[in-house]
Design a protein around this motif. Structure first.
Motif, mmCIF file in Angstrom:
data_model
loop_
_atom_site.group_PDB
_atom_site.id
_atom_site.type_symbol
_atom_site.label_atom_id
_atom_site.label_comp_id
_atom_site.label_asym_id
_atom_site.label_seq_id
_atom_site.Cartn_x
_atom_site.Cartn_y
_atom_site.Cartn_z
ATOM 1 N N LEU A 155 0.824 -1.214 0.000
ATOM 2 C CA LEU A 155 0.000 0.000 0.000
ATOM 3 C C LEU A 155 0.852 1.256 0.000
ATOM 4 N N THR A 156 1.994 1.195 0.650
ATOM 5 C CA THR A 156 2.887 2.349 0.701
ATOM 6 C C THR A 156 3.639 2.515 -0.612
ATOM 7 N N ASP A 157 4.201 1.409 -1.105
ATOM 8 C CA ASP A 157 4.979 1.467 -2.338
ATOM 9 C C ASP A 157 4.109 1.808 -3.538
ATOM 10 N N ALA A 158 2.809 1.571 -3.441
ATOM 11 C CA ALA A 158 1.898 1.876 -4.543
ATOM 12 C C ALA A 158 1.918 3.352 -4.922
ATOM 13 N N ARG A 159 2.331 4.219 -4.012
ATOM 14 C CA ARG A 159 2.337 5.666 -4.275
ATOM 15 C C ARG A 159 3.648 6.164 -4.869
ATOM 16 N N SER A 160 4.612 5.264 -5.061
ATOM 17 C CA SER A 160 5.973 5.690 -5.405
ATOM 18 C C SER A 160 6.045 6.552 -6.657
ATOM 19 N N ALA A 161 5.301 6.180 -7.690
ATOM 20 C CA ALA A 161 5.410 6.904 -8.966
ATOM 21 C C ALA A 161 4.972 8.350 -8.864
ATOM 22 N N ALA A 162 4.162 8.676 -7.854
ATOM 23 C CA ALA A 162 3.638 10.035 -7.723
ATOM 24 C C ALA A 162 4.396 10.867 -6.695
ATOM 25 N N ARG A 163 5.415 10.307 -6.062
ATOM 26 C CA ARG A 163 6.067 10.995 -4.944
ATOM 27 C C ARG A 163 7.088 12.038 -5.359
ATOM 28 N N THR A 164 7.568 11.953 -6.607
ATOM 29 C CA THR A 164 8.582 12.901 -7.066
ATOM 30 C C THR A 164 8.194 13.491 -8.410
ATOM 31 N N GLY A 165 8.660 14.722 -8.650
ATOM 32 C CA GLY A 165 8.414 15.394 -9.905
ATOM 33 C C GLY A 165 9.495 15.098 -10.912
ATOM 34 N N PRO A 166 9.474 15.767 -12.074
ATOM 35 C CA PRO A 166 10.428 15.480 -13.146
ATOM 36 C C PRO A 166 11.882 15.750 -12.777
ATOM 37 N N GLU A 167 12.110 16.629 -11.812
ATOM 38 C CA GLU A 167 13.478 16.936 -11.382
ATOM 39 C C GLU A 167 13.847 16.206 -10.095
ATOM 40 N N GLY A 168 13.038 15.231 -9.706
ATOM 41 C CA GLY A 168 13.310 14.494 -8.483
ATOM 42 C C GLY A 168 12.820 15.171 -7.229
ATOM 43 N N GLU A 169 12.056 16.249 -7.386
ATOM 44 C CA GLU A 169 11.580 16.988 -6.216
ATOM 45 C C GLU A 169 10.477 16.210 -5.501
ATOM 46 N N LEU A 170 10.415 16.379 -4.185
ATOM 47 C CA LEU A 170 9.415 15.691 -3.378
ATOM 48 C C LEU A 170 8.041 16.298 -3.597
ATOM 49 N N ILE A 171 7.044 15.439 -3.775
ATOM 50 C CA ILE A 171 5.650 15.874 -3.880
ATOM 51 C C ILE A 171 4.894 15.294 -2.689
ATOM 52 N N PRO A 172 4.342 16.139 -1.812
ATOM 53 C CA PRO A 172 3.662 15.623 -0.619
ATOM 54 C C PRO A 172 2.397 14.853 -0.975
ATOM 55 N N LEU A 173 1.953 14.050 -0.048
ATOM 56 C CA LEU A 173 0.855 13.122 -0.285
ATOM 57 C C LEU A 173 -0.390 13.795 -0.835
ATOM 58 N N ASP A 174 -0.818 14.908 -0.225
ATOM 59 C CA ASP A 174 -2.093 15.492 -0.648
ATOM 60 C C ASP A 174 -1.989 16.300 -1.933
ATOM 61 N N GLU A 175 -0.774 16.390 -2.528
ATOM 62 C CA GLU A 175 -0.620 17.049 -3.824
ATOM 63 C C GLU A 175 -0.313 16.056 -4.936
ATOM 64 N N GLN A 176 -0.262 14.788 -4.623
ATOM 65 C CA GLN A 176 0.116 13.796 -5.621
ATOM 66 C C GLN A 176 -1.010 13.545 -6.624
ATOM 67 N N ASP A 177 -0.619 13.201 -7.838
ATOM 68 C CA ASP A 177 -1.558 12.784 -8.868
ATOM 69 C C ASP A 177 -1.920 11.326 -8.583
ATOM 70 N N ARG A 178 -3.081 11.113 -7.997
ATOM 71 C CA ARG A 178 -3.444 9.772 -7.538
ATOM 72 C C ARG A 178 -3.730 8.809 -8.681
ATOM 73 N N SER A 179 -3.858 9.332 -9.886
ATOM 74 C CA SER A 179 -4.009 8.441 -11.035
ATOM 75 C C SER A 179 -2.713 7.675 -11.314
ATOM 76 N N LEU A 180 -1.591 8.166 -10.767
ATOM 77 C CA LEU A 180 -0.305 7.491 -10.934
ATOM 78 C C LEU A 180 -0.099 6.369 -9.921
ATOM 79 N N TRP A 181 -0.939 6.317 -8.900
ATOM 80 C CA TRP A 181 -0.801 5.254 -7.907
ATOM 81 C C TRP A 181 -1.078 3.897 -8.550
ATOM 82 N N ASP A 182 -0.442 2.874 -8.039
ATOM 83 C CA ASP A 182 -0.550 1.521 -8.579
ATOM 84 C C ASP A 182 -1.822 0.854 -8.055
ATOM 85 N N GLY A 183 -2.860 0.863 -8.870
ATOM 86 C CA GLY A 183 -4.142 0.323 -8.443
ATOM 87 C C GLY A 183 -4.096 -1.155 -8.139
ATOM 88 N N LYS A 184 -3.293 -1.915 -8.880
ATOM 89 C CA LYS A 184 -3.188 -3.354 -8.636
ATOM 90 C C LYS A 184 -2.581 -3.619 -7.260
#
Length: 426
Positions: free
Chosen positions: A240-269
């Protein structure tokens, strides 16, 4: 991806398996680890200039074995053991595969190595330190930071642990081993995943190889103990935690906090599997820390939007968690939940209780900064963000915290706290 990263990841993936193969065949844990480290250094020097072998694990085993055999031959007292191990080794154990074939050695010894490092002869702290070093591939400095102790102290602890298990048979864990060693095994896997999901130092926020290896090993432990709630809960928490990995960083590697993440990038499977495992884990006896944390993670992942998060239910789960396992990081997570339900001043009161237990830890400062900002104390928040940035060794976290402090200085709108402060990760 920076140059050399692929090879670094490959070496980290194979290191525990190579060490396990050597210990199984020859014993001598400490000498085997030294030989593996030499083989890894040789690969790091040679592979970028030539090419990665078709069977990298076989290459590493061959080189490490040669060096270990040379070392054993230098000691007359060990000659008999070396000859016996060589006689017992499979004929093709160290042969390269045919061209185009990436055959791996017949046995993956990582799980056996994991249980060996958690031998009951070792104190719990030594079990965890040795396993993080041998199986997780963490440096002594990284392990020391995770335990909030000096590096020299941790180095001594690891050395004593190696001496303690010298001569212990290397064999597959049986039922008695599992009963005696399960708790430290799970704690080590938890810490390996934690370091992979949010690295404590360096330029990358996420060390995907460590997170994947922790998940793989936890799956292996669950195959041994499919009805053990703690194992099921830990696997659910990781997924459940690793499922959010793709949305945690931006194109330059910057941190994106949980409530600003694009949840469509989360791993639904992964979320679906993890959520099903949470239900199963909670039915497998009294809920322990891994089951409770996985339930909290599921509530985060099930929210379609940040504002849909069920914070009252998360707070209720944290209340149970800290009663059963009064661990300071869990209490810090609860402080965030208190603030989300009862307001930032209530959260700050909870943070104040943790001052002594988490003194000098950047996560405490980051949470305090966020809550001060929410409470309207901009000067206090700015100072706390800067303090947190100066205390973390993670480049992405430090950059995020400094940027946040700078935005407060310019009067920009408030944003969310660092992800590690706001969500229920290990």
């Amino acid at each position: 991806m920076r140059p050399g990263t692929e090879i670094e990841d490959l070496l980290r993936l194979h290191a525990p398996q190579v060490l396990g193969a050597l210990v199984r065949r020859y014993g001598h844990f400490g000498a085997a680890e030294d030989s593996v480290q030499e083989a890894l250094l040789a690969a790091a020097r040679q592979w970028p200039e030539t090419e990665v072998p078709a069977n990298p694990r076989g290459w590493l085993i061959k080189v490490a074995s040669r060096r270990l055999v040379d070392q054993l031959r230098a000691d007359e007292a060990r000659r008999l053991r070396e000859e016996t191990a060589a006689a017992l080794a499979p004929r093709d154990a160290f042969t390269a595969p045919p061209p185009g074939e990436s055959r791996a050695p017949s046995q993956d010894d990582t799980l056996t190595l994991l249980f060996l490092c958690c031998h009951p002869e070792l104190a719990p702290a030594a079990q965890i330190a040795l396993t993080l070093r041998a199986v997780g591939g963490l440096t002594t400095a990284e392990i020391a930071r995770a335990h909030l102790v000096p590096e020299a102290t941790m180095a001594q602890r690891i050395s004593r642990a190696k001496r303690r298990i010298k001569g212990v048979p290397f064999r597959q864990p049986g039922p008695e081993d599992r009963d005696q060693r399960l708790a430290p095994v799970l704690q080590v896997l938890y810490l390996i995943f934690n370091e992979g999901y949010t690295a404590t130092s360096g330029s990358d926020l996420h060390r995907a190889d460590l997170a994947r290896e922790a998940i793989r090993l936890t799956r292996a432990v669950r195959r041994l103990l499919p009805r053990e709630g703690a194992v099921t809960g830990l696997l659910a928490l990781m997924l459940l935690t690793d499922a959010r990995s793709a949305a945690r960083t931006g194109p330059e590697g910057e941190l994106i906090p949980l409530d600003e993440q694009d949840r469509s990038l989360w791993d639904g499977k992964a979320i679906a599997e993890g959520t099903a495992l949470v239900t199963e884990a909670l039915s497998q006896g009294p809920a322990g820390p891994y089951q409770l944390q996985s339930a909290i993670a599921a509530l985060h992942d099930e929210a379609a939007r940040a504002e849909d998060t069920d914070w009252p239910q998360i707070l209720a789960l944290y209340d149970i968690l800290v009663r059963r396992t009064p661990e300071p990081m869990a209490e810090l997570g609860r402080a965030v939940a208190v603030a989300m339900v009862h307001g930032p001043r209530a959260g700050l009161a909870e943070v104040a209780v943790l001052e002594d237990r988490l003194a000098g830890h950047h996560r405490l400062d980051a949470v305090r900064a966020h809550l001060l900002e929410k409470a309207g104390d901009i000067d206090g928040a700015r100072a706390a963000y800067r303090l947190a940035a100066g205390r973390t060794l993670s480049v992405p976290e430090a950059r995020y915290l400094r940027t946040h402090a700078a935005r407060l200085s310019t009067g920009a709108p408030a944003e969310s706290p660092a992800e590690s402060s706001a969500e229920s990760t290990p």
